[in-house]
Each structure stands twice: as C-alpha cells, then as structure tokens.
Design a protein around this motif. Sequence first.
Motif, PDB file in Angstrom:
ATOM      1  N   ILE A   1       0.842  -1.201   0.000  1.00  0.00           N
ATOM      2  CA  ILE A   1       0.000   0.000   0.000  1.00  0.00           C
ATOM      3  C   ILE A   1       0.879   1.254   0.000  1.00  0.00           C
ATOM      4  O   ILE A   1       0.662   2.175  -0.790  1.00  0.00           O
ATOM      5  N   TRP A   2       1.879   1.287   0.874  1.00  0.00           N
ATOM      6  CA  TRP A   2       2.774   2.446   0.920  1.00  0.00           C
ATOM      7  C   TRP A   2       3.462   2.677  -0.424  1.00  0.00           C
ATOM      8  O   TRP A   2       3.572   3.812  -0.883  1.00  0.00           O
ATOM      9  N   SER A   3       3.928   1.589  -1.049  1.00  0.00           N
ATOM     10  CA  SER A   3       4.699   1.743  -2.280  1.00  0.00           C
ATOM     11  C   SER A   3       3.872   2.293  -3.431  1.00  0.00           C
ATOM     12  O   SER A   3       4.419   2.898  -4.353  1.00  0.00           O
ATOM     13  N   TRP A   4       2.556   2.124  -3.384  1.00  0.00           N
ATOM     14  CA  TRP A   4       1.712   2.701  -4.435  1.00  0.00           C
ATOM     15  C   TRP A   4       1.196   4.085  -4.055  1.00  0.00           C
ATOM     16  O   TRP A   4       0.912   4.901  -4.923  1.00  0.00           O
ATOM     17  N   ILE A   5       1.097   4.360  -2.761  1.00  0.00           N
ATOM     18  CA  ILE A   5       0.719   5.707  -2.340  1.00  0.00           C
ATOM     19  C   ILE A   5       1.887   6.669  -2.578  1.00  0.00           C
ATOM     20  O   ILE A   5       1.710   7.771  -3.085  1.00  0.00           O
ATOM     21  N   ASP A   6       3.086   6.256  -2.206  1.00  0.00           N
ATOM     22  CA  ASP A   6       4.292   7.062  -2.413  1.00  0.00           C
ATOM     23  C   ASP A   6       5.145   6.390  -3.488  1.00  0.00           C
ATOM     24  O   ASP A   6       6.248   5.922  -3.227  1.00  0.00           O
ATOM     25  N   PHE A   7       4.623   6.356  -4.705  1.00  0.00           N
ATOM     26  CA  PHE A   7       5.275   5.643  -5.801  1.00  0.00           C
ATOM     27  C   PHE A   7       6.680   6.170  -6.057  1.00  0.00           C
ATOM     28  O   PHE A   7       7.616   5.393  -6.233  1.00  0.00           O
ATOM     29  N   GLU A   8       6.843   7.485  -6.062  1.00  0.00           N
ATOM     30  CA  GLU A   8       8.165   8.081  -6.317  1.00  0.00           C
ATOM     31  C   GLU A   8       9.148   7.712  -5.212  1.00  0.00           C
ATOM     32  O   GLU A   8      10.305   7.394  -5.489  1.00  0.00           O
TER      33      GLU A   8
ATOM     34  N   LEU B   1      -3.775  -2.685  -8.120  1.00  0.00           N
ATOM     35  CA  LEU B   1      -4.629  -3.876  -8.213  1.00  0.00           C
ATOM     36  C   LEU B   1      -3.867  -5.074  -8.757  1.00  0.00           C
ATOM     37  O   LEU B   1      -4.024  -6.197  -8.274  1.00  0.00           O
ATOM     38  N   VAL B   2      -3.028  -4.850  -9.772  1.00  0.00           N
ATOM     39  CA  VAL B   2      -2.225  -5.951 -10.317  1.00  0.00           C
ATOM     40  C   VAL B   2      -1.250  -6.453  -9.255  1.00  0.00           C
ATOM     41  O   VAL B   2      -1.101  -7.664  -9.050  1.00  0.00           O
ATOM     42  N   SER B   3      -0.595  -5.520  -8.563  1.00  0.00           N
ATOM     43  CA  SER B   3       0.339  -5.913  -7.499  1.00  0.00           C
ATOM     44  C   SER B   3      -0.389  -6.631  -6.368  1.00  0.00           C
ATOM     45  O   SER B   3       0.127  -7.601  -5.808  1.00  0.00           O
ATOM     46  N   ALA B   4      -1.579  -6.159  -6.030  1.00  0.00           N
ATOM     47  CA  ALA B   4      -2.352  -6.793  -4.963  1.00  0.00           C
ATOM     48  C   ALA B   4      -2.744  -8.215  -5.360  1.00  0.00           C
ATOM     49  O   ALA B   4      -2.728  -9.128  -4.518  1.00  0.00           O
ATOM     50  N   PHE B   5      -3.087  -8.407  -6.632  1.00  0.00           N
ATOM     51  CA  PHE B   5      -3.419  -9.755  -7.117  1.00  0.00           C
ATOM     52  C   PHE B   5      -2.228 -10.692  -6.914  1.00  0.00           C
ATOM     53  O   PHE B   5      -2.394 -11.817  -6.427  1.00  0.00           O
ATOM     54  N   LEU B   6      -1.044 -10.227  -7.257  1.00  0.00           N
ATOM     55  CA  LEU B   6       0.157 -11.042  -7.054  1.00  0.00           C
ATOM     56  C   LEU B   6       0.416 -11.292  -5.570  1.00  0.00           C
ATOM     57  O   LEU B   6       0.812 -12.390  -5.176  1.00  0.00           O
TER      58      LEU B   6
ATOM     59  N   VAL C   1       2.889  -1.519 -18.733  1.00  0.00           N
ATOM     60  CA  VAL C   1       1.925  -1.031 -19.732  1.00  0.00           C
ATOM     61  C   VAL C   1       0.955  -0.051 -19.072  1.00  0.00           C
ATOM     62  O   VAL C   1       0.669   1.021 -19.622  1.00  0.00           O
ATOM     63  N   ILE C   2       0.460  -0.398 -17.908  1.00  0.00           N
ATOM     64  CA  ILE C   2      -0.489   0.471 -17.197  1.00  0.00           C
ATOM     65  C   ILE C   2       0.149   1.825 -16.872  1.00  0.00           C
ATOM     66  O   ILE C   2      -0.468   2.867 -17.050  1.00  0.00           O
ATOM     67  N   LEU C   3       1.405   1.797 -16.404  1.00  0.00           N
ATOM     68  CA  LEU C   3       2.055   3.043 -16.008  1.00  0.00           C
ATOM     69  C   LEU C   3       2.416   3.936 -17.196  1.00  0.00           C
ATOM     70  O   LEU C   3       2.510   5.150 -17.044  1.00  0.00           O
ATOM     71  N   THR C   4       2.634   3.348 -18.365  1.00  0.00           N
ATOM     72  CA  THR C   4       3.041   4.155 -19.521  1.00  0.00           C
ATOM     73  C   THR C   4       1.900   4.392 -20.501  1.00  0.00           C
ATOM     74  O   THR C   4       2.122   4.965 -21.558  1.00  0.00           O
ATOM     75  N   ILE C   5       0.696   3.995 -20.175  1.00  0.00           N
ATOM     76  CA  ILE C   5      -0.437   4.128 -21.094  1.00  0.00           C
ATOM     77  C   ILE C   5      -0.739   5.599 -21.413  1.00  0.00           C
ATOM     78  O   ILE C   5      -1.233   5.910 -22.497  1.00  0.00           O
TER      79      ILE C   5
ATOM     80  N   PRO D   1       2.970   9.184 -12.829  1.00  0.00           N
ATOM     81  CA  PRO D   1       1.832   8.333 -13.206  1.00  0.00           C
ATOM     82  C   PRO D   1       0.497   8.948 -12.785  1.00  0.00           C
ATOM     83  O   PRO D   1       0.394   9.561 -11.723  1.00  0.00           O
ATOM     84  N   ALA D   2      -0.499   8.759 -13.628  1.00  0.00           N
ATOM     85  CA  ALA D   2      -1.849   9.237 -13.310  1.00  0.00           C
ATOM     86  C   ALA D   2      -2.415   8.410 -12.157  1.00  0.00           C
ATOM     87  O   ALA D   2      -2.018   7.266 -11.937  1.00  0.00           O
ATOM     88  N   THR D   3      -3.348   8.992 -11.452  1.00  0.00           N
ATOM     89  CA  THR D   3      -3.961   8.318 -10.309  1.00  0.00           C
ATOM     90  C   THR D   3      -4.618   7.008 -10.720  1.00  0.00           C
ATOM     91  O   THR D   3      -4.493   5.994 -10.021  1.00  0.00           O
ATOM     92  N   LEU D   4      -5.292   7.015 -11.862  1.00  0.00           N
ATOM     93  CA  LEU D   4      -5.929   5.789 -12.342  1.00  0.00           C
ATOM     94  C   LEU D   4      -4.880   4.727 -12.650  1.00  0.00           C
ATOM     95  O   LEU D   4      -5.069   3.548 -12.340  1.00  0.00           O
ATOM     96  N   SER D   5      -3.762   5.129 -13.236  1.00  0.00           N
ATOM     97  CA  SER D   5      -2.677   4.177 -13.519  1.00  0.00           C
ATOM     98  C   SER D   5      -2.119   3.602 -12.228  1.00  0.00           C
ATOM     99  O   SER D   5      -1.839   2.400 -12.147  1.00  0.00           O
ATOM    100  N   LEU D   6      -1.948   4.453 -11.231  1.00  0.00           N
ATOM    101  CA  LEU D   6      -1.451   3.963  -9.941  1.00  0.00           C
ATOM    102  C   LEU D   6      -2.444   2.989  -9.310  1.00  0.00           C
ATOM    103  O   LEU D   6      -2.038   1.960  -8.761  1.00  0.00           O
ATOM    104  N   ALA D   7      -3.723   3.311  -9.403  1.00  0.00           N
ATOM    105  CA  ALA D   7      -4.743   2.429  -8.830  1.00  0.00           C
ATOM    106  C   ALA D   7      -4.763   1.077  -9.545  1.00  0.00           C
ATOM    107  O   ALA D   7      -4.849   0.027  -8.902  1.00  0.00           O
ATOM    108  N   MET D   8      -4.678   1.113 -10.875  1.00  0.00           N
ATOM    109  CA  MET D   8      -4.671  -0.147 -11.627  1.00  0.00           C
ATOM    110  C   MET D   8      -3.389  -0.941 -11.361  1.00  0.00           C
ATOM    111  O   MET D   8      -3.419  -2.178 -11.240  1.00  0.00           O
ATOM    112  N   GLY D   9      -2.255  -0.255 -11.261  1.00  0.00           N
ATOM    113  CA  GLY D   9      -0.998  -0.924 -10.922  1.00  0.00           C
ATOM    114  C   GLY D   9      -1.071  -1.565  -9.547  1.00  0.00           C
ATOM    115  O   GLY D   9      -0.586  -2.678  -9.334  1.00  0.00           O
TER     116      GLY D   9
END
Length: 178
Positions: free
Chosen positions: A31-38, A66-71, A126-130, A56-64
Amino acid sequence: MISNIEKVRHISKRMATFCNLQMVSIPLVLIWSWIDFEGARALGFYERVAYPIDAPATLSLAMGFLVSAFLTVFVIGAIYHLREFFKFGIKGNMFSEQGGDAFHKSAKYLVIYAFLSIPAETLIGVILTINNPVGERLLKLSFNTYDLSLIFLSLVIFSVSWVLKESVLIAQDNAQIV
C-alpha cells in the motif's frame, strides 16, 4: 539439554511468528509503495517496470496497485500455509498428513507466484506508460536470472513438499501394516 523435538518446537514458533509479521508487513509495504510511488521507486521498488515520462496518473497507480495486490494474494497464501505448517511443528507433529498438506499448499502458491510475476511486471509497465504520448508507451518484458532462480527454487520447494506429503502417507500405510 534441549531435545530435538524442543528445538523443532522453538524454531517452529519463531518461524510462525515471522510468518505472521510478513502477512502484516507485506500488504502495508505494498500500500505504501503505491501511495508514495516516487519514494518507493527511489528505494529501488519497481526497477524492472517501465516508467512513465511524467508522474503516473492516479488511475494508472490504482490499476498498478490492483495488479500488485493480485500477485500479493499468492505471496500471502504461501506464507499463510507455511505458517500453518509451522503450527504443526509447534505441536510436535509437522510430519503429519495435515502438516504435509500445508507445506504442499504453500509451495503451490509459491510456484503460481513465480510464474505470474513475469507477465504482471509487464502489465504494470503497460499500465504506467499508457498515458505517454503515442510511440513512447512501453511494453517491457524481462526475464533474467532472478526470474529463473525464483522459478527454479519454487519448483524445488514444490518437489520437496510433494516428497514430504507422500512420505507421510507411506509412513502411515507402513504403521497400519505393523
């Protein structure tokens, strides 16, 4: 002098506690790593993931996330079943049928994680560079010695867990014969 069974119980108790700590800390770090991505990226997180030109856009961070959470579900599943295996060790019967099953389930989760982590990293890239301009979006697939080592070790642990599980069943069959 401490007996071997007491040593097994002691180490099992420590490992079960460590598993508990991991099951709490891994989701918190995720959770921290996606809230403070930089900030996470500055610490070396997401080194193998394609990075966007702008933040990264907020939507990209949220989707990223979700993928990380799935893993992460597979990592937590592996740790959960490993903890269950060590709980049998605390009781002194880790080489029971249930203990073998718990270790085998942990190994299954680990193998699934090892194989899914490669396409998941690509998907996150892909999500982060969309949102990059056309021509600067990245599809980055990497497979290096880390991935090969993770797959190899997960398959070795899976094989050992299967041997343990079958050995327990063989020992039970032999005990019934005598």
